[in-house]
Design a protein around this motif. Structure first.
Motif, short mmCIF file in Angstrom:
data_model
loop_
_atom_site.label_atom_id
_atom_site.label_comp_id
_atom_site.label_asym_id
_atom_site.label_seq_id
_atom_site.Cartn_x
_atom_site.Cartn_y
_atom_site.Cartn_z
N GLN A 15 21.37 -58.46 7.80
CA GLN A 15 20.17 -58.95 8.45
C GLN A 15 19.30 -59.69 7.43
N ASN A 42 15.29 -60.50 7.29
CA ASN A 42 14.03 -60.16 7.94
C ASN A 42 14.26 -59.46 9.29
N LYS A 81 16.75 -59.60 11.40
CA LYS A 81 17.57 -60.26 12.41
C LYS A 81 18.99 -60.43 11.90
N ARG A 84 22.29 -61.86 10.91
CA ARG A 84 22.67 -63.22 10.52
C ARG A 84 24.14 -63.34 10.14
N ASN A 120 19.81 -55.25 4.88
CA ASN A 120 18.72 -56.07 5.40
C ASN A 120 17.98 -56.67 4.22
#
Length: 810
Positions: A755, A757, A759, A761, A806
């Protein structure tokens, strides 16, 4: 080719019987395991609910056998009961003929499910060879002071001149189902068993691995409560009655007293002015069930007797009422009514305009005009005890009453002694004789069994024919040899099932209820399965019997079944409990004919968690049939028209051992639906790799055999056939359960979501156990991840090993 279930089923049923595959004895070097599922009443047909109860029990018993245990898994028939007697009346057929025909049919249906029942141990409770030992045990209970006779009320039809079972009293008007006459209560001399002697011991569940819900239900049913018992004198008379209360702190709040309508003092203390009203009320209350009388729905009513009782501390005269919400069978049949602090008393006082004195001040105030305050608090309006909190007041008032001989601290139980008398024919005759000179005399043990007469004449009224069968009724007193009469009551059928697990260990034993050496090997039952609806009757009675039998020296343990699992209930498609009267019974025979026993077995375990059940639907049975057909085609190596996939051997082996672990764990926890899901996933992997190079390896063949071993308890016919076809010479049901290799299931590479931030990816594959630094480096090698970061600075890294990365950027 699909699984040819019909020919396979018949072949292996015949073979297993010839080989005595499921007969067990005590000579095995393997550890014993006694598995038991509740035996059925022979009503005539098994419905799908019977299968739902018994098939998973059989699956679990088979699994334990493959785990290396010498497994006893018997079956029999709980064969006494009212339906057979009704059939005799309605169809002019003897109950034994009706019952025997039903047993023959149901035995065949039970065998069709492929269960590993040891039929050599079958018991039928209406057979004299079984109920002889009912009678013997009854006599032992009598010798121990645990069986006695006293008067008790029964439902009585004055038109038919007979007692009625609860289910024969119908409608809101409580009428006889046969003649529509209003039913009354009648006092009869009846037999009881002193289960209350074991009340405290029955509250000890420390040796039981039973569901918490059953323990709570039994605890509430026994209903142990600590309180004070004291006497109240009836004003102007020498009569008195006892009252038990758990809230002696509210004693100064008593404004009236209530007796049960059947309390023996009611007739004596009722005034002439109130006699007619009281008698009418007693008659009305006698037509109600205990459940109706204890219901919180609707207004509570009662009648003033005209008498007054004297308050033990204040000397105040209190009106005495009768009301149906007080039962003679609970406590002493009399209550002190505290309307400010008991809602039922509050409603009663409001209806009859009785005083509602406040004596407890709670944290949020006192009772209101509509609501009683039922919690603890500070005492008010209570003389010398005002200002004390409830706990201290209970101790002080109890001590003072004991010191002045006004009352005593005592323990009370909701549990009542077990009424075992039934005024029926089709049950075990109670082995006693009534002699005019000698009184009640037990039948000598050498004269057992006292058998039911074969030529009994049944009447439309339902009255027991034993009362009018002279050859049965008239006998000789064992003491004085004078003329005497046999007891015509028979035993509650729960007596039969309270010890049946003991008879299974040696069902042909002629000289005792069971062989002690065999009992020492098999007992107690290791795993019991059945419905929770039996929590406060059968399951409580069998615990009582076990403790009583221990105290007689028959056994040396205290609990009948060490572990218990309650399955759910299969409802009809209308979501109601299946019954012939509702017309919603689903017969398994047609399903077995269409899909085969293995498919029906597997579907019943797959359709819902076993402890939940639910409405019946056969919508998903086709999917289970397709699953078993896939397994069949795989095992016989039938070619498939698909492009095979090659899976690395290490990954395939890991998946195989994960499946073994999952199936084993689920089998231990009775999670049959998820167990089957795991086997379906393994079957899918085997299917997609069929024809690939992997399918020519010993590993793939091992996986196929392992699948059959895990399926054997679920689909015993198919697994046996396929095991033989794959070249094995001994039964699949004699094989050891597969074990998983812990090292094989360790992941060597893991896929971690990345991730930015918060989200997602991208994902990366890294060796299992990689450090944070190694995982961040692997992530930064991916162009997609670098593009999302751009020229921003990584200000924080959130890392969960083997699970998540993350990157927080700014």
């Amino acid at each position: 080719m699909s699984y040819p279930f019909k020919e396979v089923q018949e072949k292996w049923k015949r073979t297993w019987e010839q080989q005595n595959l499921y007969s067990v004895n005590e000579d095995s070097e393997q550890p014993k395991y006694y598995a038991l599922t509740m035996f059925p009443y022979p009503s005539g047909d098994l419905h799908i609910g019977h299968w739902y109860a018994k098939v998973p029990s059989d699956t679990r018993a088979r699994y334990m056998r493959m785990q290396g245990y010498n497994v006893l898994f018997p079956m029999g028939f709980d064969a006494f009961g009212l339906p057979a007697e009704n059939a005799a009346i309605n169809h002019n057929i003897h109950p034994w003929k009706w019952t025997k025909a039903n047993i023959e049919k149901m035995r065949g249906q039970l065998k069709s499910m492929g269960a590993m029942f040891d039929w050599d141990r079958e018991i039928i409770t209406c057979d004299p060879s079984y109920y002889k030992w009912n009678q013997w045990l009854f006599l032992q209970l009598y010798k121990k002071g645990l069986a006695y006779k006293k008067k008790a009320p029964v439902d009585w039809c004055p038109q038919c001149n007979t007692t009625l079972a609860r289910e024969q009293v119908v409608g809101e008007e409580k009428v006889c189902e046969r003649c529509d006459t209003q039913v009354t209560k009648r006092e009869l001399n009846q037999w009881f068993l002193k289960i209350t002697d074991y009340a405290d011991e029955l509250l000890d569940f420390s040796k039981l691995n039973w569901p918490e819900r059953v323990k709570i239900m039994q605890t509430n049913w026994i209903g142990r409560s600590e309180g004070v018992e004291f006497s109240m004198t009836v004003d102007g008379t020498d009569e008195s009655f006892s009252v038990f209360t758990t809230r002696i702190d509210t004693l100064f709040g008593v404004s009236f007293v209530v007796l049960a309508p059947e309390h023996p003092l009611v007739k004596t203390i009722t005034t002439a002015e109130q006699k007619e009203a009281v008698e009418e009320y007693v008659k009305k209350a006698s037509r109600q069930t205990e459940i109706e009388r204890l219901s919180t729905v609707g207004e509570k009513d009662g009648v003033f007797t005209g008498a007054h009782a004297i308050h033990p501390l204040s000397g105040e005269k209190l009106p005495v009422y009768i009301a149906d919400y007080v039962l003679m069978g609970y406590g002493s049949g009399a209550i002190m009514a505290v309307p400010a602090h008991d809602q039922r008393d509050h409603d009663f006082a409001k209806r009859y305009n009785l005083a509602i004195p406040q004596v407890i001040q709670g944290p949020q105030g006192e009772s209101t005009d509509e609501q009683a305050y039922t919690g603890p608090g500070k005492l008010i309006n209570s003389g010398a005890y005002s200002g004390l909190d409830s706990e201290e007041a209970i101790e002080r008032i109890t001590a003072d009453m004991e010191a002045n001989n006004l009352g005593k601290g005592t323990v009370n139980y909701r549990l009542r002694d077990w009424l075992v008398s039934r005024q029926r024919y089709w049950g075990t005759p109670i082995p006693f004789i009534q002699c005019d000179d000698c009184g009640l005399v037990p039948v000598p043990e050498e004269q057992l069994p006292v058998e039911l007469p074969d030529d009994a004449q049944f009447t439309p009224t339902g009255e027991s024919p034993l009362k009018h069968h002279s050859a049965f009724l008239n006998t000789t007193c064992p003491k004085c040899s004078g003329p005497a009469r046999r007891e015509t009551d028979t035993m509650d059928t729960f007596f039969d099932s309270s010890w049946y697990q003991y008879r299974y260990v040696s069902p042909r034993e002629d000289n005792a209820p069971f062989d002690k050496e065999k009992a020492a090997y098999w007992l107690p039952v290791d795993q019991y399965t059945g419905g929770i609806e039996h929590a406060t009757m059968h399951l409580l009675y069998t615990r009582f019997f076990t403790k009583a039998m221990r105290d007689m020296g028959l056994i040396d343990f205290s609990e009948p079944m060490l572990s218990l699992f309650n399955q759910g209930i299969i409802l009809g498609e209308d979501a109601e409990k299946m019954s012939k009267s509702r017309g919603n019974v689903v017969a398994p025979d047609a399903l077995v004919e269409q899909y085969g026993a293995d498919t029906v077995r597997a579907y019943l375990m797959f359709m819902a968690p076993w402890d939940q059940g639910g409405p019946w639907s056969d919508e998903g049975i086709g999917g289970v049939q397709r699953f078993l057909n896939r397994v069949w085609r795989l095992a016989v190596n039938e070619p498939v028209n698909q492009q095979p996939e090659q899976v690395p051997e290490e990954e395939f082996n890991r998946m195989l051992h994960k499946t073994i672990k999952k199936v084993t764990s689920d089998m231990e926890q009775f999670k049959f639906n998820t167990m089957l899901s795991a086997m379906m996933e393994l079957t899918n992997v085997l299917t997609k790799t069929q024809g690939a190079p992997l399918s020519s390896t010993p590993l793939w063949a091992q996986a196929m055999d392992t699948l059959l071993l895990m399926l054997a308890p679920v689909a015993p016919f198919m697994a046996e056939e396929l095991w033989q076809r794959r070249g094995h010479n001994t039964s699949v049901h004699l094989q050891a359960w597969p074990e998983f290799d812990p090292a094989a299931i360790v992941e060597t590479e893991v896929t971690i979501p990345v991730q930015v931030n918060g989200k997602l990816r991208g994902t990366i594959s890294v060796p299992a156990g990689s450090s944070q630094e190694e995982v961040v480096d692997a992530a930064m090698e991916q162009e997609r991840i670098r593009n999302f970061i751009g020229d921003k600075e990584i200000i924080k890294v959130v890392f969960v090993p083997d699970k998540l990365l993350n990157l927080v950027v700014k």
